[in-house]
Design a protein around this motif. Structure first.
Motif, PDB file in Angstrom:
ATOM      1  N   THR A  57      -4.790   7.645  -9.125  1.00 20.72           N
ATOM      2  CA  THR A  57      -6.108   7.924  -8.541  1.00 20.72           C
ATOM      3  C   THR A  57      -6.189   9.274  -7.849  1.00 20.72           C
ATOM      4  N   SER A  58      -5.092   9.723  -7.254  1.00 21.45           N
ATOM      5  CA  SER A  58      -5.178  10.927  -6.414  1.00 21.45           C
ATOM      6  C   SER A  58      -4.313  12.095  -6.873  1.00 21.45           C
ATOM      7  N   PHE A  59      -3.218  11.820  -7.587  1.00 19.78           N
ATOM      8  CA  PHE A  59      -2.287  12.906  -7.899  1.00 19.78           C
ATOM      9  C   PHE A  59      -1.890  12.911  -9.374  1.00 19.78           C
ATOM     10  N   SER A  60      -2.781  12.466 -10.233  1.00 18.91           N
ATOM     11  CA  SER A  60      -2.434  12.378 -11.651  1.00 18.91           C
ATOM     12  C   SER A  60      -2.186  13.753 -12.264  1.00 18.91           C
ATOM     13  N   ASP A  61      -2.818  14.800 -11.724  1.00 20.85           N
ATOM     14  CA  ASP A  61      -2.661  16.144 -12.278  1.00 20.85           C
ATOM     15  C   ASP A  61      -1.525  16.923 -11.636  1.00 20.85           C
ATOM     16  N   ASN A  62      -1.064  16.469 -10.469  1.00 19.23           N
ATOM     17  CA  ASN A  62      -0.054  17.244  -9.747  1.00 19.23           C
ATOM     18  C   ASN A  62       0.864  16.308  -8.966  1.00 19.23           C
ATOM     19  N   PHE A  63       1.982  15.943  -9.562  1.00 19.50           N
ATOM     20  CA  PHE A  63       2.942  15.071  -8.875  1.00 19.50           C
ATOM     21  C   PHE A  63       3.534  15.749  -7.647  1.00 19.50           C
ATOM     22  N   ASP A  64       3.632  17.082  -7.685  1.00 21.44           N
ATOM     23  CA  ASP A  64       4.230  17.787  -6.546  1.00 21.44           C
ATOM     24  C   ASP A  64       3.391  17.651  -5.282  1.00 21.44           C
ATOM     25  N   GLY A  65       2.131  17.273  -5.447  1.00 21.87           N
ATOM     26  CA  GLY A  65       1.271  17.139  -4.282  1.00 21.87           C
ATOM     27  C   GLY A  65       1.402  15.814  -3.557  1.00 21.87           C
ATOM     28  N   VAL A  66       2.235  14.914  -4.058  1.00 20.17           N
ATOM     29  CA  VAL A  66       2.416  13.610  -3.405  1.00 20.17           C
ATOM     30  C   VAL A  66       3.036  13.814  -2.027  1.00 20.17           C
ATOM     31  N   PRO A  67       2.414  13.340  -0.946  1.00 25.99           N
ATOM     32  CA  PRO A  67       2.998  13.500   0.388  1.00 25.99           C
ATOM     33  C   PRO A  67       4.344  12.763   0.478  1.00 25.99           C
ATOM     34  N   SER A  68       5.284  13.381   1.156  1.00 30.01           N
ATOM     35  CA  SER A  68       6.620  12.784   1.274  1.00 30.01           C
ATOM     36  C   SER A  68       6.568  11.443   2.004  1.00 30.01           C
ATOM     37  N   ILE A  69       5.636  11.284   2.951  1.00 29.82           N
ATOM     38  CA  ILE A  69       5.540  10.037   3.704  1.00 29.82           C
ATOM     39  C   ILE A  69       5.124   8.887   2.785  1.00 29.82           C
ATOM     40  N   LYS A  70       4.226   9.175   1.819  1.00 31.04           N
ATOM     41  CA  LYS A  70       3.800   8.137   0.873  1.00 31.04           C
ATOM     42  C   LYS A  70       4.948   7.753  -0.055  1.00 31.04           C
ATOM     43  N   LEU A  71       5.724   8.738  -0.464  1.00 36.10           N
ATOM     44  CA  LEU A  71       6.868   8.466  -1.323  1.00 36.10           C
ATOM     45  C   LEU A  71       7.927   7.669  -0.568  1.00 36.10           C
ATOM     46  N   GLN A  72       8.128   8.019   0.703  1.00 34.21           N
ATOM     47  CA  GLN A  72       9.099   7.285   1.513  1.00 34.21           C
ATOM     48  C   GLN A  72       8.681   5.832   1.709  1.00 34.21           C
ATOM     49  N   GLU A  73       7.391   5.614   1.955  1.00 33.55           N
ATOM     50  CA  GLU A  73       6.896   4.244   2.122  1.00 33.55           C
ATOM     51  C   GLU A  73       7.100   3.437   0.841  1.00 33.55           C
ATOM     52  N   ALA A  74       6.901   4.071  -0.307  1.00 32.97           N
ATOM     53  CA  ALA A  74       7.092   3.375  -1.579  1.00 32.97           C
ATOM     54  C   ALA A  74       8.566   3.045  -1.808  1.00 32.97           C
ATOM     55  N   VAL A  75       9.452   3.990  -1.469  1.00 31.67           N
ATOM     56  CA  VAL A  75      10.896   3.734  -1.612  1.00 31.67           C
ATOM     57  C   VAL A  75      11.313   2.582  -0.704  1.00 31.67           C
ATOM     58  N   ARG A  76      10.732   2.513   0.475  1.00 37.11           N
ATOM     59  CA  ARG A  76      11.052   1.408   1.384  1.00 37.11           C
ATOM     60  C   ARG A  76      10.615   0.071   0.785  1.00 37.11           C
ATOM     61  N   ARG A  77       9.423   0.016   0.215  1.00 37.37           N
ATOM     62  CA  ARG A  77       8.952  -1.237  -0.398  1.00 37.37           C
ATOM     63  C   ARG A  77       9.851  -1.647  -1.562  1.00 37.37           C
ATOM     64  N   VAL A  78      10.260  -0.675  -2.358  1.00 37.42           N
ATOM     65  CA  VAL A  78      11.151  -0.953  -3.492  1.00 37.42           C
ATOM     66  C   VAL A  78      12.487  -1.491  -2.998  1.00 37.42           C
TER      67      VAL A  78
END
Length: 767
Positions: free
Chosen positions: A286-307
């Motif tokens: 929905t938000s970063f389909s064109d640019n993966f580099d724009g994913v905020p690190s905090i969102k990635l960290q939260e996802a890694v925690r859930r995984v």
């Protein structure tokens, strides 16, 4: 005074005064700072936060194969968190968690040790566990009460034999894990090889969060793939402690190869996490389909925690604990990805509500204070000078003191809340696996809530719901006789063995009914050697050990039905029992095996409870005496077809008749000896491979595979335990000390007729 001696002296002084609060600690700190200006300014006190918020607590264990660097990593954690003043070294025997004399002499961890410290507003209760196969139970009972674990790997070896064992234990208790690839400074360290071995051997899903900067001796730091930051440790001298490191964002001035590697690894990380976490995948689309580099690190960290919490993946970090690199990011990962106690869903927490519920998972004996019991608090609050109820023993005891553990030193506290690990004084009857509650009334109230619960509470018995499950103790594989120097010391020896058994449930002690000798049963040569040494040092008894013998098992070859009648007149009473039963072999491949007991449906409906219990006792007592060597029986199914009891017959006579009928059936079914077979892994240079293979052939070994690992060969084989006596000495001889090996109990396997006859001849004097 030499530098190492000065450091050791400083460590001893601070270890003794570490847990002292108030002005005394302040005066001592000032005194040491004047004399040892190279030391940090402040040592933290465990009194700083006695009862932190439960969301800020992390109960974790360090687990790994032997010599992967668990204790060294723990030592760095304590130092960087500010709880010790000097870095201890396993080789120097001055680490905090390896405090036993035997541990410091051998340079290995023998018993799990608990330490408590703070890191960035989080309270970490950490247990350093052994890596040797003989002390697997220490890992088992630690993981039973922990919420998360750090698996440490030698980056040059990847997944090793004991790593598989501890990983299976963590999976059994559904413990989320973080992986730490240690020893990245070794010339043979290989990131991709280690990642692939985690994926293939552990069947896990490694989520790589860091890549190393440099390799071998040029390993200087790591790049955090979440933040694209480069963390570099630049030691100015050989004594640099790694406390200070440089963190900066990657830019175009960095090595182009490194930038390319980081870009590819971060993209792969984002794609992998998106595959494992639906919420993160939706965010990407929905938000970063064109640019993966724009994913905020905090969102990635939260996802890694859930995984991680869902155990769909395991974060992987790297570093070198001995060279003081990469430990601080590992501490950050522990607080960021591993669960807090309230994120581990235990039904008992809901049923006990605010009442105390705790599990005793370890017991130590102190000469001054008596038994010290480690408790994991699941609900409620624990306070000293209060009475607590032991559900398993149905007894009430008064706890005199409450302590926070710090290896062999502890600090007394006024109370401790749910989610923590505590050390108690005064519980004299409690043993490993017991459930501790505040009172009988609170246990009864919890049982009512469990029964009213809409889930499984209605299906199970009351105790199954309100008692925490204990620890599964593996069967011993070695045994030997133990004798005191004189009969006057027999009582002291029995007391010592009772205390050691309470500390170590994997140690079994029994008395041979024929010879009257005391038999010591353990998990291996090293296990029994350590017990023998502790009896000498801690209890002052110079005992004598008989030769080590293997704990064989027995099974049967054929299905047999038989009938037996017991007719006895004792006094004026006549006891008449007739039993008909059938036995048959069961194909079971597990290490422990099992024996099954069943009744025909018609008979089970007719039997009175007392008679049925007597029948069960008779069958189970027969399982302890096989038809060949008299060893315990396994892999046997027994069906009770009929039991006829004349009026006036005692239940003891029923049990005796069933036992006699069972032994008769086992003899008719034909006996088969089972021997423990070990899974062996030998790492050896190619020039010595043929010598090792020749030696294994003489030991009845079967080679499963020969793999290449850098410049060495890794030999995987199965070998009977009876043939492995003194193997370490022989291996050192044939390889000139250039080989390592590890053992793990694989299964109990049947001996062929020739091997069985040879064993019977050798043991003829014992039958």
């Amino acid at each position: 005074m030499p530098g190492r001696a000065l450091q050791t002296f400083s460590r001893m002084m601070w270890g003794r005064n570490l847990l002292t609060a108030g002005l005394q600690r302040c005066r001592l700190s000032c005194h040491l700072n004047r004399h040892y200006s190279f030391l940090p300014d402040e040592i933290k006190s465990l009194r700083a936060v006695v009862n932190p918020d439960i969301s800020k607590i992390r109960n974790i264990g360090i687990m790994a194969h032997i010599d992967a660097g668990k204790t060294t990593t723990t030592e760095r954690m304590l130092y960087y968190s500010g709880y010790t003043r000097a870095l201890g070294d396993v080789d120097d025997g001055d680490t905090v968690t390896d405090f036993m004399a035997q541990e410091r002499e051998r340079g290995i961890t023998i018993q799990s040790a608990a330490v408590t410290f703070d890191w960035k507003s989080h309270r970490i209760n950490l247990i350093d566990t052994p890596g040797h196969v003989d002390f697997t139970l220490e890992v088992e009972r630690a993981l039973r009460v922990l919420d998360g674990a750090v698996a440490v790997f030698d980056a040059s070896a990847g997944v090793e034999a004991q790593t598989l064992t501890v990983w299976r234990q963590a999976e059994k208790h559904h413990v989320p894990c973080v992986c730490f690839l240690n020893k990245m400074d070794k010339p043979a360290a290989n990131l991709s090889f280690s990642i692939e071995s985690i994926r293939e051997k552990l069947k896990a899903n490694p989520v790589l969060l860091q890549i190393p900067v440099g390799s071998g001796k040029n390993f200087t730091g790591v790049v955090d793939l979440l933040t694209s930051q480069k963390l570099i440790w630049k030691p100015k001298s050989v004594t640099e402690d790694g406390r200070v490191f440089e963190a900066k964002a990657l830019d175009q001035s960095d090595d182009p190869d490194l930038l390319q590697e980081v870009s590819e690894a971060r993209t792969a990380l984002i794609e992998q996490v998106a595959d494992l976490d639906d919420e993160f995948a939706e965010l990407l689309l929905t938000s970063f389909s064109d640019n993966f580099d724009g994913v905020p690190s905090i969102k990635l960290q939260e996802a890694v925690r859930r995984v991680t919490l869902a155990r769909r993946g395991v974060p992987v970090l790297c570093g070198s604990s001995l060279r003081n690199k990469g430990v601080q990011p590992l501490l950050d990962a522990i607080t960021a990805y591993l669960p807090a106690p309230n994120e581990r869903h235990h039904d008992l927490v809901r049923w006990y509500k605010d009442d105390l519920c705790a599990l005793a998972f370890k017991v130590l004996h102190d000469k001054q204070r008596g038994p010290l019991v480690f408790l994991r608090i699941y609900s409620g609050t624990l306070k000293p000078q209060t009475a607590v109820h032991n559900i398993n023993r149905n007894s009430t005891e008064r706890m005199s003191r409450l302590l926070v553990p710090f290896a062999d030193q502890n600090v007394e506290i006024p109370s401790i809340s749910a989610g923590n690990i505590a050390l108690t004084v005064g519980l004299k009857q409690t043993v490993t696996g017991d459930t501790i509650v505040s009172s009988k009334a609170s246990a009864a109230a919890a049982a009512r809530r469990a029964q009213n619960d809409s889930g499984a509470g209605k299906k199970r018995g009351e105790h199954a719901n309100i008692i925490l499950s204990g620890v599964e103790v593996p069967d011993p594989v070695f045994f030997c006789t133990i004798e005191p120097p004189t009969m006057a010391k027999q009582a002291d020896l029995e007391n010592a063995l009772n205390c050691l058994q309470r500390e170590d449930p994997s140690l079994k002690v029994r008395v041979d009914p024929d010879s009257g000798q005391t038999i010591l049963c353990g998990m291996g040569e090293l296990h029994i050697e350590i017990i023998h040494d502790r009896i000498r040092r801690e209890y002052g008894i110079e005992t004598h050990l008989g030769p080590l013998q293997v704990a064989y098992r027995e099974t049967i070859l054929h299905e047999v039905s038989t009938t037996d009648t017991l007719d006895r007149t004792v006094g004026e009473r006549r006891h008449v029992v007739t039993v008909e039963l059938a036995v048959r072999p069961v194909d079971v491949t597990s290490v422990g095996g099992h024996c099954e007991l069943a009744f025909t449906e018609q008979l089970e409906a007719q039997l009175q409870p007392g008679i049925k219990e007597a029948v069960e006792n008779g069958v189970h007592s027969s399982y302890l005496h096989g038809p060949v060597l008299g060893c315990p029986v396994q892999n046997v199914s027994t069906l009770i077809q009929s039991v006829t009891v004349e009026p006036g017959t005692s239940v003891a006579m029923v049990s005796a008749c069933v036992s006699r009928c069972m032994l008769k059936a086992l003899r008719l079914a034909g006996g088969q000896v089972l021997e423990p077979v070990m899974s062996l892994e030998v790492t050896v240079g190619e020039e010595h491979l043929s010598s090792v293979l020749g030696d294994l052939a003489q030991r009845r070994g079967t080679v499963r595979d020969i793999q290449s690992r850098h410049d060495n060969k890794v030999l995987l084989a199965t070998v009977p335990l009876a043939e492995m006596m003194g193997y370490s000495t022989v291996l050192r001889t044939v390889t000139s000390g250039n080989a390592t090996f590890s053992l793990e109990l694989d299964a109990y396997e049947a001996m062929n007729s020739q091997e069985q006859n040879t064993l019977l001849k050798r043991m003829g004097g014992l039958l």
